[in-house]
Every structure is written in C-alpha cells, then in structure tokens.
Design an enzyme around this catalytic site. Structure first.
Site, PDB file in Angstrom:
ATOM      1  N   CYS A  13       0.808  -1.224   0.000  1.00 31.42           N
ATOM      2  CA  CYS A  13       0.000   0.000   0.000  1.00 31.42           C
ATOM      3  C   CYS A  13       0.839   1.270   0.000  1.00 31.42           C
ATOM      4  CB  CYS A  13      -0.955  -0.020   1.193  1.00 31.42           C
ATOM      5  SG  CYS A  13      -2.315  -1.192   0.973  1.00 31.42           S
ATOM      6  N   LYS A  16       0.300   3.304  -3.265  1.00 31.64           N
ATOM      7  CA  LYS A  16      -0.900   4.087  -3.533  1.00 31.64           C
ATOM      8  C   LYS A  16      -0.551   5.513  -3.961  1.00 31.64           C
ATOM      9  CE  LYS A  16      -4.651   2.266  -0.613  1.00 31.64           C
ATOM     10  NZ  LYS A  16      -5.562   2.639   0.494  1.00 31.64           N
ATOM     11  N   SER A  43     -17.742   9.313  -0.014  1.00 25.71           N
ATOM     12  CA  SER A  43     -17.465   9.320   1.424  1.00 25.71           C
ATOM     13  C   SER A  43     -16.101   8.729   1.769  1.00 25.71           C
ATOM     14  CB  SER A  43     -18.552   8.534   2.167  1.00 25.71           C
ATOM     15  OG  SER A  43     -18.551   7.174   1.774  1.00 25.71           O
ATOM     16  N   SER A  44     -15.259   8.455   0.773  1.00 26.00           N
ATOM     17  CA  SER A  44     -13.929   7.858   0.993  1.00 26.00           C
ATOM     18  C   SER A  44     -14.028   6.566   1.780  1.00 26.00           C
ATOM     19  CB  SER A  44     -13.002   8.848   1.727  1.00 26.00           C
ATOM     20  OG  SER A  44     -12.835  10.022   0.988  1.00 26.00           O
ATOM     21  N   ASP A  86     -11.495  -5.006   2.794  1.00 28.75           N
ATOM     22  CA  ASP A  86     -12.502  -3.962   2.615  1.00 28.75           C
ATOM     23  C   ASP A  86     -13.922  -4.482   2.841  1.00 28.75           C
ATOM     24  OD1 ASP A  86     -10.634  -2.015   2.057  1.00 28.75           O
ATOM     25  OD2 ASP A  86     -10.768  -2.252  -0.110  1.00 28.75           O
ATOM     26  N   SER A 135      -5.630 -10.799 -16.681  1.00 27.51           N
ATOM     27  CA  SER A 135      -4.181 -10.592 -16.635  1.00 27.51           C
ATOM     28  C   SER A 135      -3.733  -9.782 -17.838  1.00 27.51           C
ATOM     29  CB  SER A 135      -3.446 -11.938 -16.635  1.00 27.51           C
ATOM     30  OG  SER A 135      -3.722 -12.651 -17.835  1.00 27.51           O
ATOM     31  N   ASP A 221     -10.549  -0.017   7.514  1.00 25.41           N
ATOM     32  CA  ASP A 221      -9.288  -0.740   7.693  1.00 25.41           C
ATOM     33  C   ASP A 221      -8.136   0.221   7.432  1.00 25.41           C
ATOM     34  OD1 ASP A 221      -9.844  -0.675   4.937  1.00 25.41           O
ATOM     35  OD2 ASP A 221      -8.810  -2.556   4.547  1.00 25.41           O
TER      36      ASP A 221
END
Length: 339
Positions: A13, A16, A43-44, A86, A135, A221
């Site tokens: 992460c 990102k 709302s993220s 998530d 892929s 999270d």
C-alpha cells in the site's frame, strides 16, 4: 532465483497515489443519483454498497499492488488478505473474488503460480470462491483481487458513523511499512519481518466476527493512508479524537527503524496531507512516524460504544495480534490530539 531477488522493489500500500492527489481527482468526477447506491466514492469509504432487495445488498471492492516481500507465495497471501479486508471493514461477508494480474512475459511463470496459489488459499479461508480474473503483460509484477460480498442494508459499517464518546479500537499493530522498508535495505530482523508478515496475512474476518456482537458506529481498515489518515476520514471534520500513543499497538522494532529513518515517501505524503489536523503533545518522533506509516493489509479501526469496548478488546486480544483501545472520539475539539 535471480528473478526473485529483483521481485520486491517496494510495493504494497506504499504504492498508492497520495491522498491529496486522489482527492483532487475524485472531487471532479460527477455524482450519479441512484437511491440503491448506499455507499459510493463520495465518502472515501472502503467499498461500494449497492442495494438489491429490502434485505440484501452487494459490497464491491478491488485492490492490487506491487510486491513488498521477496517470497511470491507470501506476497499473494498478503495481496489477497488486503483486498478481502474492505469487505470486512464494511461489515460484509466475502462471496466471490477475481484475480487481477500484471506480469512480465519473460519472468518465470512458476513465480506467478506461487502468487496465485497464495491468493487462492486466502480467498478459500475467507469463505469465498475464486471465480476467474484478468491478466495483462506488464514490465513489473502487480497482483490483487476484485471482491464481491453481501450485507444487510441496515447493518453496514460506514467509516464516518462515529459518535461522541466512542472508543477507538485498533485490531492489528502498526509499523508494517517501516519494517518492510528496513527489510529492503537488509536492516530488518527476522523477528520484525516475521511479525509484519503474520499481521499482513491475518484476515480481518476474525476481528470482524467479534465486533459484530457489539455496538459499532464506524469502521475502516488501516492501509496506505496510515492510522492518522484513515482516522481523519472517519472523523470527517465533524469530530476530533484523543489518542493515547502508549496504547497504540505496533511492531516493537519499528521504533528503532523509524529513528534510523527507514521511512517511506508515502508516509511523508500522509503527514503532509493530514498533519494540520493533528497535534502531538510530548510524542517521540518515532511514534509520529509509526502513526503516519502506510500499512499494507492493516487492522480494523473501530469506533465503538464506550460500554462495549473493553469486552470487545478482550475477545480480539485472543486472536493473538497486538491490539488496543487507542483513543476516544471528541466533539468540542475537532483536532486529533495525540499524547
């Protein structure tokens, strides 16, 4: 195994886009009115939720990134665990998953097999079905999942449902990004990296099953935008928080590595983005960095009724990862005060 030696170039992460850049793009996208879209990108939140019937909604998410560890099988486990998270952060149950794969055509296909094996095993552990994927040939490896889950429309955990007085529970330790950075330059201990891998490969399924027993007002999270970045999203400008840094769980070696400046550019982007909402009072530099550290497959951050928090934490502690009641939601002061 020369290809594997070049496998991990820095990922997870930490790869990102920065939260400031992302927000600037998303705010320009048109908002479409649909009464069945219960949670969207405005709302993220952690995933989208779309209502199908009076008592059924689907939860949709996807996540993929480059490797942050050298072992392809463990990378596959981590990437899948992160993507599945998530669904749990919204209060849902995993049903199906699709592989997302970017892979160099000249690289050993056995490496890809190990990645997908690790991912498949985590989907199975989650109780879901791996139903296919997509892929493409790419210059670098990237892997993740698109995941679909289900939830009752009245039982969604939005990330911005905090109430004044709520206790904040964190279900996994922080410091994963710092430890992985130290590992890439050969400075991380086996113990520290082992702790990071255990955390990153532990499904949030088990903590989610526990918190469903209690009065949860908000949940997210903790991933690439850091503990403080995701907390800021939860508070949404309407609330503040008092954070007790002594109760924040973290991988113990991360303090040493932060003091040695094994930190990430993503962590500094997080500081720049939300630093004006945060006031540190007698908090060591290393702990500041841990709180801004981008996490890969991090824990749940739960805003819970204060009368339930101690009992919930006792159950979460039994899962075997460092966790803690890390703070309280406030109303009068809308800053995040870290002591």
């Amino acid at each position: 195994m020369n290809e594997e030696n070049m496998f991990c170039k820095g990922g997870g992460c930490t790869a990102k886009l920065g939260p400031g850049i992302l927000a600037a793009v998303l705010e320009k996208l048109p908002k479409y009115a649909d009464s069945n879209l219960l949670v969207g990108f405005d709302s993220s939140d952690d995933a989208a939720v779309y209502q199908l019937t009076e008592d059924l909604a689907v939860v949709q998410t996807l996540d993929f990134f480059p490797p942050m560890v050298e072992d392809p099988y463990i990378f596959g486990q981590i990437a899948a665990t992160n993507a599945l998270s998530d669904i749990y952060a919204m209060g849902g149950e995993v049903k199906t998953a699709l592989n997302i794969v970017c892979f160099p055509e000249k690289m050993d296909l056995n490496i890809l097999g190990k990645i997908m094996q690790g991912g498949s095993e985590k989907v199975k552990e989650a109780g879901g079905v791996l139903a296919g994927g997509h892929s493409i040939a790419d210059s670098d490896v990237k892997y993740g999942l698109s995941v679909m889950g289900t939830i009752h429309p009245d039982k969604i955990y939005k990330n911005n449902g905090c109430q004044e007085g709520d206790k904040l529970i964190l279900t996994k330790p922080l410091g994963v990004g710092i430890v992985c950075t130290a590992q890439r330059v050969g400075e991380s201990s086996k113990e520290a990296m082992g702790s990071a891998i255990k955390s990153m490969t532990t499904l949030n399924k088990y903590a989610a099953q526990i918190i469903k027993k209690y009065r949860v007002h908000g949940c997210t999270d903790v991933t690439g935008f850091s503990f403080l970045g995701h907390l800021t999203e939860m508070l949404e400008g309407d609330f503040g928080a008092e954070i007790d840094s002594l109760q924040v769980p973290y991988i113990k070696e991360a303090v040493h590595y932060a003091n040695e400046f094994f930190i990430t550019a993503a962590g500094q982007r997080n500081r720049n983005h939300v630093g004006d909402r945060v006031a540190f009072i007698n908090v060591p530099y290393a702990m500041e960095e841990i709180l801004f550290d981008p996490q890969t497959s991090g824990g749940l951050l739960v805003s819970m009724h204060p009368d339930d928090a101690a009992c919930a934490l006792k159950e979460i502690e039994a899962l075997g990862l460092p966790c803690g009641i890390v703070g309280t939601v406030t109303k009068t002061n809308k800053k995040i005060i870290v002591r």
